[in-house]
Design a protein around this motif. Structure first.
Motif, PDB file in Angstrom:
ATOM      1  N   PRO A   1      -9.501  -1.126  -0.675  1.00  9.55           N
ATOM      2  CA  PRO A   1     -10.248  -0.010  -0.089  1.00  9.55           C
ATOM      3  C   PRO A   1     -11.191   0.623  -1.105  1.00  9.55           C
ATOM      4  O   PRO A   1     -10.798   0.926  -2.231  1.00  9.55           O
ATOM      5  CB  PRO A   1      -9.148   0.973   0.325  1.00  9.55           C
ATOM      6  CG  PRO A   1      -7.917   0.143   0.467  1.00  9.55           C
ATOM      7  CD  PRO A   1      -8.041  -0.942  -0.572  1.00  9.55           C
ATOM      8  N   GLN A   2     -12.438   0.842  -0.679  1.00 11.27           N
ATOM      9  CA  GLN A   2     -13.424   1.518  -1.520  1.00 11.27           C
ATOM     10  C   GLN A   2     -13.520   2.998  -1.174  1.00 11.27           C
ATOM     11  O   GLN A   2     -14.134   3.768  -1.908  1.00 11.27           O
ATOM     12  CB  GLN A   2     -14.793   0.856  -1.337  1.00 11.27           C
ATOM     13  CG  GLN A   2     -14.824  -0.631  -1.657  1.00 11.27           C
ATOM     14  CD  GLN A   2     -14.602  -0.904  -3.137  1.00 11.27           C
ATOM     15  OE1 GLN A   2     -15.455  -0.612  -3.962  1.00 11.27           O
ATOM     16  NE2 GLN A   2     -13.441  -1.461  -3.480  1.00 11.27           N
ATOM     17  N   LEU A   3     -12.922   3.376  -0.052  1.00  7.58           N
ATOM     18  CA  LEU A   3     -12.955   4.756   0.402  1.00  7.58           C
ATOM     19  C   LEU A   3     -11.539   5.321   0.401  1.00  7.58           C
ATOM     20  O   LEU A   3     -10.561   4.574   0.483  1.00  7.58           O
ATOM     21  CB  LEU A   3     -13.576   4.836   1.796  1.00  7.58           C
ATOM     22  CG  LEU A   3     -14.985   4.222   1.900  1.00  7.58           C
ATOM     23  CD1 LEU A   3     -15.445   4.149   3.342  1.00  7.58           C
ATOM     24  CD2 LEU A   3     -15.988   5.012   1.057  1.00  7.58           C
ATOM     25  N   GLU A   4     -11.421   6.629   0.315  1.00  9.44           N
ATOM     26  CA  GLU A   4     -10.116   7.282   0.156  1.00  9.44           C
ATOM     27  C   GLU A   4      -9.373   7.333   1.482  1.00  9.44           C
ATOM     28  O   GLU A   4      -9.777   8.044   2.409  1.00  9.44           O
ATOM     29  CB  GLU A   4     -10.318   8.693  -0.402  1.00  9.44           C
ATOM     30  CG  GLU A   4      -9.029   9.449  -0.611  1.00  9.44           C
ATOM     31  CD  GLU A   4      -8.059   8.693  -1.499  1.00  9.44           C
ATOM     32  OE1 GLU A   4      -6.931   8.453  -1.036  1.00  9.44           O
ATOM     33  OE2 GLU A   4      -8.438   8.330  -2.635  1.00  9.44           O
ATOM     34  N   VAL A   5      -8.277   6.583   1.574  1.00 10.53           N
ATOM     35  CA  VAL A   5      -7.495   6.550   2.811  1.00 10.53           C
ATOM     36  C   VAL A   5      -6.044   6.988   2.591  1.00 10.53           C
ATOM     37  O   VAL A   5      -5.212   6.859   3.488  1.00 10.53           O
ATOM     38  CB  VAL A   5      -7.541   5.157   3.477  1.00 10.53           C
ATOM     39  CG1 VAL A   5      -8.922   4.867   4.019  1.00 10.53           C
ATOM     40  CG2 VAL A   5      -7.089   4.064   2.514  1.00 10.53           C
ATOM     41  N   GLY A   6      -5.717   7.493   1.398  1.00  7.02           N
ATOM     42  CA  GLY A   6      -4.401   8.070   1.190  1.00  7.02           C
ATOM     43  C   GLY A   6      -3.458   7.222   0.362  1.00  7.02           C
ATOM     44  O   GLY A   6      -3.611   6.010   0.245  1.00  7.02           O
TER      45      GLY A   6
END
Length: 324
Positions: free
Chosen positions: A213-218
């Motif tokens: 993941p390149q984006l913050e998903v937890g």
């Protein structure tokens, strides 16, 4: 000003290196105008367009924004060079991505492709003679789901309820769903942290690059990237022990069956669908049946009225089955 700087720095660092020298130079000359840039579109023989808010702008030869009719014209070589850079000079290595119609690059930005499709039995075999590229800027809005979090937890100590996000295109649905995922996986004052399985069929929610993941998903989110929804939901149930499953764009009967399987296993489902309101959903048999069965306890409608992610309405399902 900080947010403008942040946006321009991300675009300069993560997207401009994929563009040919001349378009990149022109973009750099007008970076102060990038606030709200959503897409960069290259179409052979037509102006290079920047989607900013509700309008499209072109790049003048002097390096400013101008009317599309007067802008820099995209050449075959511009598209070829951009595609070569995006595919790391190896189209073969990205053959599977190209068949899906896009390539995800570092930072989670998605590069959509247009061209001649070669198909067999309604299955895309390959794409060639590329004529267009759509570079979509991936943005996070950390905390945008805070207004929804209290509604997800009906009582102290309870887990989150199954929720459906509705919105027309470009209203922040994916961004909101991503932040809901992050909030649930990290925990908040409204509820304990949850193990989340994110089924990211179109590689938009987590923006995975090489599976990461390149984006913050937890902190407690497992991502199944580029995985069909039904397959991914069943895989997650069998192997990842999720408390919550998040996915995007429900619509097919197979999706509905997978949602039912998750709910029967005691897993909360949070998803989204393109719609203008609750009445739209009731006109679609697959989604109408899910609502009638009580699959979702909360429905949220988003719009762009005050910018993407505006919460227009929240409906809760009563014990009598009526939405209020």
């Amino acid at each position: 000003m900080a947010s403008i700087y942040h946006d321009t720095e991300i675009i300069k660092r993560e997207l401009l290196p994929f563009l040919p020298a001349e378009p990149a130079r022109l973009l750099l000359q007008c970076e102060e105008d990038w606030r709200g840039l959503e897409e960069i579109r290259l179409r052979v023989g037509r102006p290079l367009l920047l989607r900013i808010g509700e309008r499209d702008y072109a790049l003048s030869r002097e390096g400013g924004l101008c009317d599309p009719a007067e802008g820099y014209m995209v050449s075959v070589e511009d598209v070829r060079r951009t595609l070569s850079a995006v595919s790391e000079n190896s189209l073969y290595a990205f053959e599977e991505d190209i068949r899906r119609g896009y390539i995800t690059v570092p930072g989670g930005h998605r590069v959509g492709l247009a061209g001649q499709i070669i198909s067999e039995d309604d299955v895309v075999v390959r794409m060639k003679h590329f004529s267009g590229i759509a570079m979509r800027v991936a943005r996070q809005c950390i905390g945008c789901a805070d207004c929804l979090t209290p509604h997800l937890f009906p009582a102290p100590g309870a887990g989150p309820v199954s929720t459906l996000l509705l919105s027309p295109p470009r209203c922040g649905k994916t961004t909101m769903l991503r932040d809901v995922t992050r909030t649930l996986a990290n925990g908040s004052s409204w509820g304990a942290p949850q193990n989340v399985a994110l089924i990211d069929e179109r590689s938009e929610l987590a923006g995975c690059w090489h599976g990461r993941p390149q984006l913050e998903v937890g902190l407690r989110t497992d991502v199944l990237d580029a995985c069909p929804k039904r397959v991914g939901m069943l895989m997650a149930l069998r192997a990842l022990s999720p408390q919550v499953i998040v996915t995007d764009e429900l619509g097919r009967e197979a999706d509905a069956e997978a949602v039912r399987d998750c709910l029967h296993a005691g897993v909360t489902v949070i998803s989204s669908v393109h719609a203008n309101g609750l009445e739209d959903i009731k006109l679609r048999p697959v989604l109408r049946d899910l609502l009638a069965e009580g699959a979702f306890e909360l429905v949220v409608l988003l719009s762009r009225r005050h910018g993407p992610g505006t919460v227009e309405a929240i409906w809760q399902r009563g014990d009598d089955g009526v939405w209020r």
